[in-house]
Design an enzyme around this catalytic site. Structure first.
Site, PDB file in Angstrom:
ATOM      1  N   PHE A 122       0.821  -1.219   0.000  1.00  0.00           N
ATOM      2  CA  PHE A 122       0.000   0.000   0.000  1.00  0.00           C
ATOM      3  C   PHE A 122       0.851   1.264   0.000  1.00  0.00           C
ATOM      4  O   PHE A 122       0.350   2.348  -0.317  1.00  0.00           O
ATOM      5  CB  PHE A 122      -0.948   0.005   1.209  1.00  0.00           C
ATOM      6  CG  PHE A 122      -0.343   0.550   2.468  1.00  0.00           C
ATOM      7  CD1 PHE A 122       0.455  -0.240   3.274  1.00  0.00           C
ATOM      8  CD2 PHE A 122      -0.560   1.871   2.842  1.00  0.00           C
ATOM      9  CE1 PHE A 122       1.025   0.267   4.427  1.00  0.00           C
ATOM     10  CE2 PHE A 122       0.005   2.386   4.002  1.00  0.00           C
ATOM     11  CZ  PHE A 122       0.802   1.580   4.791  1.00  0.00           C
ATOM     12  N   LYS A 123       2.129   1.146   0.350  1.00  0.00           N
ATOM     13  CA  LYS A 123       2.973   2.341   0.420  1.00  0.00           C
ATOM     14  C   LYS A 123       3.077   3.046  -0.933  1.00  0.00           C
ATOM     15  O   LYS A 123       3.326   4.241  -0.996  1.00  0.00           O
ATOM     16  CB  LYS A 123       4.335   1.998   0.985  1.00  0.00           C
ATOM     17  CG  LYS A 123       4.225   1.590   2.458  1.00  0.00           C
ATOM     18  CD  LYS A 123       5.552   1.481   3.155  1.00  0.00           C
ATOM     19  CE  LYS A 123       5.386   1.305   4.657  1.00  0.00           C
ATOM     20  NZ  LYS A 123       4.798  -0.006   5.030  1.00  0.00           N
ATOM     21  N   ASP A 124       2.850   2.299  -2.033  1.00  0.00           N
ATOM     22  CA  ASP A 124       2.831   2.932  -3.356  1.00  0.00           C
ATOM     23  C   ASP A 124       1.740   3.997  -3.469  1.00  0.00           C
ATOM     24  O   ASP A 124       1.890   4.959  -4.219  1.00  0.00           O
ATOM     25  CB  ASP A 124       2.552   1.882  -4.442  1.00  0.00           C
ATOM     26  CG  ASP A 124       3.717   0.910  -4.636  1.00  0.00           C
ATOM     27  OD1 ASP A 124       4.873   1.318  -4.450  1.00  0.00           O
ATOM     28  OD2 ASP A 124       3.442  -0.251  -4.983  1.00  0.00           O
ATOM     29  N   MET A 127       3.450   6.993  -1.988  1.00  0.00           N
ATOM     30  CA  MET A 127       4.803   7.278  -2.472  1.00  0.00           C
ATOM     31  C   MET A 127       4.797   7.678  -3.940  1.00  0.00           C
ATOM     32  O   MET A 127       5.574   8.535  -4.356  1.00  0.00           O
ATOM     33  CB  MET A 127       5.663   6.034  -2.257  1.00  0.00           C
ATOM     34  CG  MET A 127       7.113   6.315  -2.052  1.00  0.00           C
ATOM     35  SD  MET A 127       7.503   7.167  -0.510  1.00  0.00           S
ATOM     36  CE  MET A 127       7.912   5.795   0.555  1.00  0.00           C
TER      37      MET A 127
END
Ligand code: PLP
Length: 481
Positions: A122-124, A127
């Site tokens: 989920f960090k995409d 980011m």
């Protein structure tokens, strides 16, 4: 919109000033002076925007409430460039999947997919936007930034895939040699872009973090080489995450009087803090479920009011490693709201009490008792055995494979789900990233998205270094022109 520090610094800053900064000068975290309130009419309009124009348009609407120093047309273009089917795999960007679960009788449980971006976590979601915002702002300032980070897996790869090829940005990412999963190593080390530098340190994750801290504490070096970070305390990352709570709500409901709950696999409290912000804006959220693994700092707080930072020796290495934290670096933001924005008390708790005793206790404070009903937080913890069982049950009942972190979220959510309130479990990674545990649970390898076929065999670009601050500094100097 101006931003303030949770520790009471008198400065008030605009979005683009804090975009490239980490902590506030007094060591606090940035928050908006007030949360913009969404009226029922506005919520209806946002639903309309999402249903007719999609996720990128919704992102623009939410971000524009917080960003007034980027022209609207530019901000809209940045959102449209970021949230595309080509990058996030589906036109919905964050689609919901209903789940059959035996335990949650009558409750509708959904998985909200957040992990179809370039690095499958989920960090995409945040980011990728940050990469575009950084490039935009650095170009506007004719400036450069060298991002120095430490990663045990997900953050580093998300940062590298977001910053690759971006003008004005270089990434120097340290990771502990041989400690990431083979898939994670292949993801990072196969990037051949000239502005991406992988540095494998002969040590553990904490050694990498110590090196990053030491370099950043050398203020002269930091200024000269324009060192910055992209860690989870960055306000822009948190803000980008607020959007998918709205998108989840609109998909799970038909009208704006309904409520939903979210269950969030939590480590540094970044993801669930974005849910808190969405709720403060007026999104009808019944409960925010904070799900931890064996590193249960946050579960302990929400059960007892005691926030107790763990030492390195008390931090467990688990099969949901992206939640293996000793303290929750975004938690101060929530405590600031809990204490009705009393910056003096926040400073006392986080600066004085934590550094002196490693803990503080709000259990006796009437504000803590109020907090559960007022802010809707619930919590629970999960173990390795729970993860295996949850992965097995979901596979048996739905023929869907979930990753270990998502399993923690689901395990904690199911007994807390209410019959008439949809429960959205945030899917924070795809199972292929944590294949070994999936094999342990199911006896077979997880499915691999086609674009990652054979990734382990690609040429690798990584520099191996001893755990030495000077070696890392020398490498940065050498690669900065
Ligand atoms: C980073 C991460 C988490 C924890 O998120 P926080 O925002 O730190 O609470 C959970 N799951 C996965 C897969 C992650 O990469």
């Amino acid at each position: 919109m101006r931003y303030l520090s949770t520790r009471g610094h008198p400065d008030r800053k605009r979005f683009c000033e804090i975009l490239l900064e980490g902590l506030a000068p007094d060591g606090g975290l940035y928050l908006p002076e007030t949360y913009p309130h969404i009226s029922p009419a506005q919520l209806g309009r946002l639903r309309q925007v999402f249903n007719t124009q999609g996720y990128a348009a919704l992102a623009y609407e939410v971000l524009s409430l917080y960003i007034d120093d980027i022209p609207s047309s530019d901000l809209r273009a940045l959102c449209e460039k970021t949230y595309t089917e080509a990058i996030f795999g589906t036109p919905e960007i964050v689609p919901l999947k209903p789940l059959q679960t035996k335990a949650a009788l009558g409750a509708t449980v959904y998985l909200q997919a957040l992990s179809n971006g370039p690095t499958l976590a989920f960090k995409d979601m945040a980011m990728q936007l940050l990469g575009n915002l950084f490039e935009y702002e650095l170009t506007r300032r004719h400036a450069e930034l060298n991002i120095l980070g430490a990663t045990s897996g997900d953050t580093g790869s998300a940062a590298e895939y977001a910053m690759r090829g971006k003008k004005g940005v270089r990434v120097f990412m340290t990771s502990p040699e041989g400690r990431m999963s083979p898939f994670q190593q292949a993801q990072m080390f196969s990037l051949l872009d000239a502005n991406i530098h992988n540095i494998a340190i002969e040590g553990v994750f904490d050694d990498c973090q110590d090196i990053v801290k030491a370099v950043s504490n050398d203020l002269e070096f930091k200024r000269k080489y324009k060192i910055g970070t992209v860690n989870s305390i960055n306000w822009a990352r948190l803000l980008a995450q607020v959007v998918y709570y709205f998108a989840g709500y609109f998909q799970a409901t038909q009208n704006d009087t309904q409520k939903v709950s979210f269950s969030v696999p939590s480590g540094n409290f970044g993801n669930v803090c974005a849910g808190h912000v969405a709720r403060m804006m007026g999104l009808p959220i019944a409960h925010l479920v904070v799900a931890t693994n064996e590193n249960d700092v946050l579960d302990e707080f929400f059960k007892t009011g005691v926030y107790r930072v763990r030492g390195t020796a008390d931090t467990h290495e688990t099969s949901s490693p992206s939640m293996d934290i000793s303290k929750a670096s975004n938690f101060e933001r929530f405590v600031f709201d809990l204490l009705q924005r009393d910056a003096t008390r926040v400073k006392n708790l986080f600066h004085d009490q934590l550094s002196q005793t490693g803990q503080f206790n709000l259990g006796q404070d009437p504000l803590f008792a109020q907090a559960k009903s007022q802010y809707g937080f619930l919590s629970g913890r999960s173990t390795h055995a729970d993860r295996l069982k949850t992965i097995q049950d979901v596979y048996a009942d739905n023929h869907i494979m979930i990753d270990t972190h998502t399993a923690d979220g689901l395990k904690v959510a199911v007994p807390l789900a209410q019959a008439d309130v949809p429960m959205l479990v945030l899917e924070t990674a795809l199972p292929i990233k944590f294949a070994a545990t999936l094999v342990e649970a199911l006896g077979r390898e997880p499915d691999r998205p086609a674009k990652f076929e054979g990734i382990e065999a690609l040429p690798k670009r990584v520099s191996l270094m001893p755990k030495s601050v000077d070696a890392v500094k020398a490498y940065i100097v050498q690669h900065c022109d």
